[in-house]
Design an enzyme around this catalytic site. Structure first.
Site, PDB file in Angstrom:
ATOM      1  N   HIS A 171      -4.292   8.883  -2.193  1.00 52.34           N
ATOM      2  CA  HIS A 171      -3.322   7.906  -1.684  1.00 52.34           C
ATOM      3  C   HIS A 171      -2.244   8.516  -0.793  1.00 52.34           C
ATOM      4  O   HIS A 171      -1.416   7.808  -0.239  1.00 52.34           O
ATOM      5  CB  HIS A 171      -2.654   7.148  -2.831  1.00 52.34           C
ATOM      6  CG  HIS A 171      -1.648   7.980  -3.577  1.00 52.34           C
ATOM      7  ND1 HIS A 171      -2.001   8.911  -4.498  1.00 52.34           N
ATOM      8  CD2 HIS A 171      -0.297   8.025  -3.502  1.00 52.34           C
ATOM      9  CE1 HIS A 171      -0.926   9.496  -4.975  1.00 52.34           C
ATOM     10  NE2 HIS A 171       0.134   8.998  -4.387  1.00 52.34           N
TER      11      HIS A 171
HETATM   12  C1  UD1 Z   1       4.342   5.650  -3.817  1.00 50.54           C
HETATM   13  C2  UD1 Z   1       5.193   6.908  -3.794  1.00 50.54           C
HETATM   14  C3  UD1 Z   1       4.332   8.111  -4.062  1.00 50.54           C
HETATM   15  C4  UD1 Z   1       3.516   7.938  -5.320  1.00 50.54           C
HETATM   16  C5  UD1 Z   1       2.718   6.660  -5.224  1.00 50.54           C
HETATM   17  C6  UD1 Z   1       1.893   6.418  -6.452  1.00 50.54           C
HETATM   18  C7  UD1 Z   1       7.144   6.924  -2.270  1.00 50.54           C
HETATM   19  C8  UD1 Z   1       7.653   7.440  -0.993  1.00 50.54           C
HETATM   20  N1  UD1 Z   1       5.822   7.102  -2.494  1.00 50.54           N
HETATM   21  O1  UD1 Z   1       3.432   5.720  -2.728  1.00 50.54           O
HETATM   22  O2  UD1 Z   1       5.156   9.248  -4.213  1.00 50.54           O
HETATM   23  O3  UD1 Z   1       2.672   9.053  -5.493  1.00 50.54           O
HETATM   24  O4  UD1 Z   1       3.627   5.574  -5.034  1.00 50.54           O
HETATM   25  O5  UD1 Z   1       1.134   5.257  -6.339  1.00 50.54           O
HETATM   26  O6  UD1 Z   1       7.893   6.408  -3.057  1.00 50.54           O
HETATM   27  N2  UD1 Z   1       1.021  -1.830  -2.536  1.00 50.54           N
HETATM   28  C9  UD1 Z   1       0.402  -2.884  -3.146  1.00 50.54           C
HETATM   29  N3  UD1 Z   1       0.775  -3.187  -4.438  1.00 50.54           N
HETATM   30  C10 UD1 Z   1       1.715  -2.504  -5.117  1.00 50.54           C
HETATM   31  C11 UD1 Z   1       2.351  -1.427  -4.467  1.00 50.54           C
HETATM   32  C12 UD1 Z   1       1.987  -1.100  -3.179  1.00 50.54           C
HETATM   33  O7  UD1 Z   1      -0.464  -3.541  -2.589  1.00 50.54           O
HETATM   34  O8  UD1 Z   1       1.996  -2.836  -6.296  1.00 50.54           O
HETATM   35  C13 UD1 Z   1       0.602  -1.486  -1.163  1.00 50.54           C
HETATM   36  C14 UD1 Z   1       1.484  -2.065  -0.081  1.00 50.54           C
HETATM   37  O9  UD1 Z   1       0.696  -2.413   0.982  1.00 50.54           O
HETATM   38  C15 UD1 Z   1       2.358  -0.878   0.294  1.00 50.54           C
HETATM   39  C16 UD1 Z   1       1.438   0.291   0.068  1.00 50.54           C
HETATM   40  O10 UD1 Z   1       0.623  -0.070  -1.038  1.00 50.54           O
HETATM   41  O11 UD1 Z   1       2.822  -0.979   1.605  1.00 50.54           O
HETATM   42  C17 UD1 Z   1       2.165   1.558  -0.241  1.00 50.54           C
HETATM   43  O12 UD1 Z   1       3.085   1.382  -1.339  1.00 50.54           O
HETATM   44  P1  UD1 Z   1       4.435   2.274  -1.418  1.00 50.54           P
HETATM   45  O13 UD1 Z   1       5.128   2.017  -2.705  1.00 50.54           O
HETATM   46  O14 UD1 Z   1       5.205   2.116  -0.164  1.00 50.54           O
HETATM   47  O15 UD1 Z   1       3.897   3.742  -1.387  1.00 50.54           O
HETATM   48  P2  UD1 Z   1       2.706   4.418  -2.194  1.00 50.54           P
HETATM   49  O16 UD1 Z   1       1.698   4.859  -1.212  1.00 50.54           O
HETATM   50  O17 UD1 Z   1       2.259   3.554  -3.331  1.00 50.54           O
END
Ligand code: UD1
Length: 405
Positions: free
Chosen positions: A225
């Site tokens: 991820h």
């Molecule tokens: C975040 C953390 C990362 C951690 C990871 C674990 C930061 C900078 N990054 O990254 O350190 O290792 O979580 O998972 O804080 N999304 C969904 N559903 C959700 C959450 C996210 O669909 O419940 C999708 C959205 O499109 C979002 C993307 O995933 O834009 C990324 O989510 P985000 O929380 O921004 O970063 P992660 O890649 O999950």
């Protein structure tokens, strides 16, 4: 002694298994001394990324959910800050505990150190405390790669925390090198391993592998991820190609993080996953190939890690969990903020590519035979964290702190 109020903050999937042992330890031993409230920022919100983890870990519903959701780094961080400021002003905790390195961690840390309970009321604060003590659990990890958003979150959070609780011995040296005073640092061990040990018996009863048609020890597990691995088409395509080649020999279970699933679709790479990759969730029973499924629950993931022949990952937590389980792990990154997993555990870093991964896997298998459990990864970090909180919030230290302020 009066009860002191603690706010325990979690925002994203890897935070939940770190806050749970602190919550349990306060619930068991610290009640009376401490009143604890759980704040969920809502950075992760899908049931498979959040609620299911609360259930698996036996955590109650959060007392507050800021519901910030997904956005750019700036917007997500800002939303957490605005929401958390209101929470602090309304609840006025004695301490705020943040864990890990996600955006929610740094955002809440910034708010906790700048808030002024007295000034915000336009009157004298009822106690001598003008802001909460800021406690960072998992302090001092450094990848030395400032291209990682998590590295920035770690540096910022550690620079402003009052009490820095570390999970491994190398962390203190990183902090001291950055000018953190030694007396603020305490080595408490790894709370993720408390969660792992507590939940493993229940995880063992999970039917996830049987449901997917995967035999114990007869599959590899892969989690991906990191933006550096999944946000560029060429890199992601290269990783999926290498996975496809490895999966010709042994099936590879690939629980897809929402970010990764979205990028695969955006880059038109679904065909690299075979049939299962196009299924919205669940997987077909296969003897080889990449078995792409929706994110696993915490218990399912523990079961899958424990029974996997090997694990490929770019996650931080999985590097630690595989070391604790003695399972060979290849980390698809060129740095790690968790060197103890390489020095003492089962972890080997590898560049992306079929040959590089195969060589690293052979090295990780050899390491798994001689691996040892890092110090204080013993399932008792939660109680040690509560002890550290009791000490830091003792009236003696509190009045010394107030005099020094
Ligand atoms: C975040 C953390 C990362 C951690 C990871 C674990 C930061 C900078 N990054 O990254 O350190 O290792 O979580 O998972 O804080 N999304 C969904 N559903 C959700 C959450 C996210 O669909 O419940 C999708 C959205 O499109 C979002 C993307 O995933 O834009 C990324 O989510 P985000 O929380 O921004 O970063 P992660 O890649 O999950």
């Amino acid at each position: 002694m009066s009860t002191q109020k603690l706010l325990l903050v979690a925002g994203a999937r890897p935070n939940f298994m770190k806050v749970a042992p602190i919550y349990w330890a306060i619930d068991r031993g610290g009640r009376g001394r401490f009143q604890v409230e759980l704040v969920h920022t809502g950075q992760h919100y899908d049931a498979s990324m959040s609620d299911g983890f609360f259930r698996d870990l036996g955590l109650p519903e959060p007392d507050v959910n800021l519901g910030v959701g997904s956005a750019s780094h700036a917007e997500q961080t800002a939303r957490v800050m605005v929401g958390f400021e209101e929470v602090l002003l309304a609840r006025r905790p004695d301490a705020v505990i943040v864990v890990g390195d996600v955006n929610s961690t740094a955002a809440c840390a910034l708010v906790a150190t700048k808030i002024d309970y007295g000034a915000a009321r336009g009157a004298h604060a009822p106690s001598c405390r003008t802001r909460p003590l800021l406690v960072h659990v998992e302090a001092g990890l450094r990848s030395r790669d400032r291209g990682m958003p998590e590295e920035i979150n770690r540096i910022v959070t550690d620079a402003i925390s009052d009490l820095l609780l570390t999970t491994c011995r190398d962390a203190a040296a990183n902090l001291v090198a950055e000018g953190v005073l030694r007396e603020k640092i305490r080595f408490v061990g790894n709370p993720m391993i408390d969660s792992l040990r507590r939940c493993l018996p229940e995880a063992d009863r999970s039917s996830v592998l049987a449901d997917l048609g995967l035999g114990e020890g007869a599959f590899g597990l892969c989690t991906l991820h990191r933006p550096a691995n999944v946000d560029r088409r060429e890199t992601l395509a290269e990783i999926l190609r290498a996975l496809g080649e490895l999966a010709a020999e042994v099936p590879i279970l690939l629980p897809l993080h929402p970010r990764t699933r979205a990028r695969i679709a955006e880059f038109g790479l679904d065909d690299r996953l075979g049939e299962a990759g196009r299924a919205p969730a669940g997987a077909s029973v296969r003897r080889s190939g990449v078995v792409a499924v929706a994110p696993l629950s915490y218990l399912e993931m523990l079961k899958a890690m424990k029974e996997a022949r090997f694990v490929l990952t770019d996650s931080g937590g999985v590097q630690e969990e595989t070391t604790a389980l003695g399972v060979p792990c290849v980390t698809l990154r060129d740095s790690t903020e968790r060197p103890v997993t390489v020095e003492e555990g089962t972890n080997v870093l590898a560049a992306i590519g079929r040959r590089e991964i195969a060589e690293a896997l052979a090295a990780a298998r050899r390491k798994a035979l001689a691996a040892r459990m890092p110090a204080l990864w013993d399932g008792a970090a939660g109680p040690r964290i509560v002890e550290a909180l009791e000490e830091a919030l003792s009236p003696r230290l509190e009045s010394a702190r107030t005099r020094a302020a």
